[in-house]
Write a protein that holds these residues in place. Structure first.
Motif, short mmCIF file in Angstrom:
data_model
loop_
_atom_site.label_atom_id
_atom_site.label_comp_id
_atom_site.label_asym_id
_atom_site.label_seq_id
_atom_site.Cartn_x
_atom_site.Cartn_y
_atom_site.Cartn_z
N TYR B 152 0.83 -1.21 0.00
CA TYR B 152 0.00 0.00 0.00
C TYR B 152 0.86 1.25 0.00
N ASN B 164 -4.60 5.07 3.02
CA ASN B 164 -5.93 4.53 3.28
C ASN B 164 -6.87 4.64 2.07
N ARG B 167 -5.96 1.82 -0.08
CA ARG B 167 -6.46 0.60 0.55
C ARG B 167 -7.96 0.46 0.36
N THR B 168 -8.66 1.57 0.45
CA THR B 168 -10.10 1.55 0.22
C THR B 168 -10.40 1.12 -1.22
N LEU B 170 -8.57 -0.78 -3.16
CA LEU B 170 -8.31 -2.21 -3.35
C LEU B 170 -9.40 -3.05 -2.67
N ARG B 171 -9.75 -2.66 -1.46
CA ARG B 171 -10.77 -3.45 -0.74
C ARG B 171 -12.11 -3.43 -1.48
N ARG B 172 -12.48 -2.27 -2.01
CA ARG B 172 -13.72 -2.22 -2.80
C ARG B 172 -13.62 -3.14 -4.01
N LEU B 174 -11.80 -5.74 -4.34
CA LEU B 174 -11.82 -7.14 -3.91
C LEU B 174 -13.26 -7.57 -3.59
#
Lengths: 226, 183
Positions: B152, B164, B167-168, B170-172, B174
């Motif tokens: 990240y 962050n 990271r947000t 990537l998480r979305r 995923l």
């Protein structure tokens, strides 16, 4: 609590994917691993992600590694290890029970609770036609065996067996030509160590062919402390 | 015996410290794992070192294989990929980064052609199809994280946005992938 959950989308499901990708930052990773151990659904999620992501390398062409690599691996795993410090500290084990009858006469000292309160390491001596010093460190699952007296019969190797109470023997490995064996036991094997009996047989080069002992029992010990 | 069963049986024997099984496992799987190391690291000396590490880990951890429910090849690939990524990240930190140079790309990079895609496993096709549904830069992010071990921090630096935020994203992505894959 960092309050991270409020800021980032996806919750534990996204954590599982990040974990499978290897980008879950510390200390979240550690906390996630603790949850994995008790939450099968989460572990299942990680397994499914890992299967999917692994397909990203499906089209990478295979390449034969240079032949020397396998020899390096074998040497790293089974080559003569450095003389471990604990061996220097344990002269008392050498021949301590020399001449004892083969069966069940052994010395076990599950002593030496370390200051950190770790479980004590287990030390045992196997006796019979030959003598072997065994050390097992439960937290690290590290097993170290040293032939301290005697030798394998000509053309044979010595194989160490774990005999769990009421179960068939499990091979712990073959001693090297230097009379040593050092390895980290797989968790499944390490679980069987408490209360088990260790024994050594002589076997054909490479070890017992079918995973069950075929040779004469050359030394054995008393049950390990539970 | 299917190849999968065979690899699984070999891993089980390696867990019992069977050195011949280990040698057989190496013969069956090392070319694939070396191919991965080469492709991730783009450096033969590093790839050789990492391959050695990988098989030492396989020997030491074979007993843990069943516990994690992966198919046997996936388990081996995960170990190889993990070790290669670790080494690549270290090399980048030490400034010995092996950036995707054009020559290296030509030597080592091979995107799947149509024929390979047709032969791909169903999981591979599903993942490719779902990645294609993401915005291209987001799909590329997933691939870079998996295949280049991008962190990240590195992505945040490269794109000039907050960690962050990356990271947000990537998480979305995923979660979108998860839904698409039938999550």
């Amino acid at each position: 609590m960092t309050g991270r959950e409020e800021d980032l989308p996806g919750g534990a499901e996204a954590d599982a994917a990040e974990y499978a990708l290897g980008v879950l930052p510390e200390p979240e990773r550690e906390a996630f691993e603790a949850r994995l151990a008790t939450e099968p659904d989460l572990a299942q999620d990680v397994a499914v992600w890992t299967e999917y992501f692994a397909t990203l390398v499906d089209h990478f062409p295979a390449r034969e590694p240079p032949p020397a690599i396998f020899r390096r691996i074998e040497a790293a795993l089974h080559g003569p290890p450095r003389k471990p410090i604990w061996r220097l500290l344990l002269p008392y084990l050498v021949g301590a029970v020399a001449g004892a009858t083969m069966a069940w006469v052994a010395m076990i000292s599950g002593v030496l609770l370390d200051p950190e309160g770790q479980p004590p390491e287990v030390r045992a001596e196997l006796t019979g036609d030959m003598t072997l010093a065994v050390r097992f460190d439960p937290p690290g699952r590290t097993l170290a065996v040293d032939l301290t007296d005697g030798a394998a019969p000509e053309g044979r190797v010595l194989e160490l067996w774990l005999i769990p109470a009421g179960r068939a023997p499990l091979s712990l490995g073959v001693l090297g030509a230097d009379g040593r064996l050092v390895r980290v036991l797989p968790a499944l094997l390490a679980e069987h160590m408490p209360g088990a009996v260790l024994a050594v047989t002589d076997e054909p080069t490479g070890g017992a062919p079918d995973g069950a002992p075929t040779g004469k029992i050359r030394a054995r010990g008393a049950p390990l402390p539970s | 015996m299917t190849p999968r069963d065979e690899i699984e049986a070999l891993i089980a024997r390696v867990a019992m410290a069977d050195r011949r099984a280990f040698a057989t496992l190496y013969v069956r799987t090392s070319a694939k794992l070396y191919g991965i190391c080469i492709r991730v690291l783009r450096d033969e000396a590093m790839a050789e070192d990492v391959l050695q590490e990988v098989y030492v880990r396989i020997w030491n951890r074979a007993g843990q294989y069943r516990a994690n429910r992966f198919s046997p090849m996936t388990w081996l690939i995960a170990i190889a990929r993990h070790a290669a990524i670790d080494r690549l990240r270290r090399a980048r930190r030490e400034g010995r980064a092996v950036e995707p140079v054009e020559i290296a790309e030509r030597l080592y990079d091979t995107e799947p052609g149509p024929a390979q895609q047709a032969e791909a496993r169903s999981e591979a096709r599903a993942l490719a199809a779902c990645l294609a549904e993401l915005a291209e830069d987001r799909a590329e992010m997933v691939r870079r994280v998996y295949l280049h071990g991008q962190t990240y921090a590195e992505m945040a630096e490269a794109s000039g946005v907050k960690l962050n935020t990356v990271r947000t994203w990537l998480r979305r992505s995923l979660m979108q992938l998860r839904e698409c894959l039938g999550g």
